[in-house]
Design an enzyme around this catalytic site. Structure first.
Site, PDB file in Angstrom:
ATOM      1  CG  HIS A 113      -2.370  -0.778   0.884  1.00 32.99           C
ATOM      2  ND1 HIS A 113      -2.099  -1.998   0.406  1.00 32.99           N
ATOM      3  CD2 HIS A 113      -3.335  -0.257   1.273  1.00 32.99           C
ATOM      4  CE1 HIS A 113      -3.526  -2.172   0.483  1.00 32.99           C
ATOM      5  NE2 HIS A 113      -4.331  -1.312   0.893  1.00 32.99           N
ATOM      6  CG  HIS A 161       1.735  -3.210   6.338  1.00 34.99           C
ATOM      7  ND1 HIS A 161       2.518  -4.397   5.962  1.00 34.99           N
ATOM      8  CD2 HIS A 161       0.918  -3.019   5.508  1.00 34.99           C
ATOM      9  CE1 HIS A 161       1.656  -4.758   4.773  1.00 34.99           C
ATOM     10  NE2 HIS A 161       0.866  -3.993   4.504  1.00 34.99           N
TER      11      HIS A 161
END
Length: 358
Positions: A230, A320
């Protein structure tokens, strides 16, 4: 007499110092240039480094990552809910925010199809912007303006190729998947299910080594370093559009003076403006207003950048680890450097790739 002789000697010596040329220095300089009115302007003289404007814009992305890391650590909502560190998925009913859910509309419709939005924005900009399609003007026997498009397409091919290698395919598994396995990651699935998938030939052993095949087999990536796709996508795409739209619009409309420097074939370092289209013979109107300079393609690109920055912030807060996000940022920076900074120092590469707005 002696006093007058000494005074005359001092005046002669002073005039000699003022008239003598300054000592030769290095061709690269980052010192401000002072003008007669007492003001100074920063001049970027190192073609291997981003300009001052580029540094200001690029600083937004690591700042977002830092802010997101601090927010997720301080916020009671994010600290109180555990989530899968690999898939970065919160339980839907416990997600601390709508944007912490992987099924939020912006993630599904925008990020998951991010490169399609970036590609449409780029080509809409290139084929509708007055910076690329100005009113006809003839310089000698050449019509200026159309020559900018091939360079933009080539740069799109470069960043698209880098996106493919990192996230889709790199002579087999993508770099993201290879990195995960090289750092000890593996696909954890029910052993009987994984064995059955391989035995029945539904997927090959090589395909099971990718994240997509692991999910298809009912497994999960575990144990390795998962580069944030991302962050990689959002930084690469946003800066790509900012470079393409920003430089061309700013130079065409006169909003910004040329800051970039390039190395010439003879080794001299000069302003990138020396390679710009000539302006002699301009018979068209004055530079357009802000709205007309951007056109609808530029506005679409601007909307994509704004959404990219917003989703970058959401990723920084909810998904993350900080190191996975940092490596995603670094991989994006590597592709952008090769596309936009490296050609400034290599004339042969610049003749192929070009520079935005030139």
């Amino acid at each position: 007499m002696a006093s007058q002789s000494s005074s005359s000697h001092n005046r002669d010596h002073s005039r000699s110092r003022r008239s003598s040329p300054p000592p030769a220095g290095p061709s690269l300089s980052t010192q401000p240039t002072h003008h007669g009115n007492g003001t100074s302007t920063y001049q970027q003289r190192n073609p291997w480094l981003p300009t001052r404007t580029e540094l200001v814009l690029l600083a937004v992305f690591p700042s977002l990552l830092l802010f997101g890391a601090l927010f997720s650590f301080i916020s009671p909502e994010t600290r109180s809910v555990s989530h899968d560190p690999v898939s970065a998925a919160y339980p839907p009913h416990l997600a601390p925010s709508y944007f912490a859910r992987k099924d939020n509309l912006l993630n599904v419709l925008f990020v998951k199809r991010g490169w399609a939005w970036i590609t449409v924005s780029l080509f809409a900009w290139v084929f509708t912007s007055p910076a690329y399609s100005p009113p006809p003007r003839v310089v000698g026997l050449v019509t200026a303006g159309g020559g900018l498009r091939p360079g933009a397409v080539i740069r799109w091919l470069m960043v698209t190729g880098w996106w493919v290698l990192v996230t889709q395919w790199c002579f087999g598994p993508a770099i993201v998947d290879r990195g995960f396995r090289w750092t000890g990651g593996r696909c954890e699935a029910a052993q009987d299910r994984l064995a059955l998938v391989i035995e029945e030939g539904e997927v090959s052993v090589k395909e099971v080594f990718t994240a997509a095949a692991c999910r298809a087999s009912g497994g999960k990536w575990r144990g390795g370093h998962d580069i944030s796709g991302h962050v990689f996508l959002l930084v690469l795409g946003s800066v790509f559009l900012l470079q393409e739209v920003g430089w061309a619009t700013a130079l065409w409309a006169g909003w910004l003076k040329e800051e970039r420097c390039v190395v010439m074939p003879d080794g001299a370092v000069k302003s990138a403006s020396v390679e710009a289209m000539p302006t002699e013979g301009w018979d068209g109107p004055a530079p357009p207003s802000a709205s007309k300079a951007l056109g609808w393609g530029g506005k679409l690109a601007g909307a994509v950048v704004v959404l990219g920055v917003w989703m970058m912030l959401m990723t920084a807060i909810y998904f993350h680890t900080w190191f996975e996000k940092l490596t995603g940022l670094l991989f994006a920076a590597a592709g952008l450097y090769a596309t936009y900074i490296l050609p400034r120092g290599i004339p042969a590469l610049r003749r192929v790739v070009g520079l935005p707005g030139i």
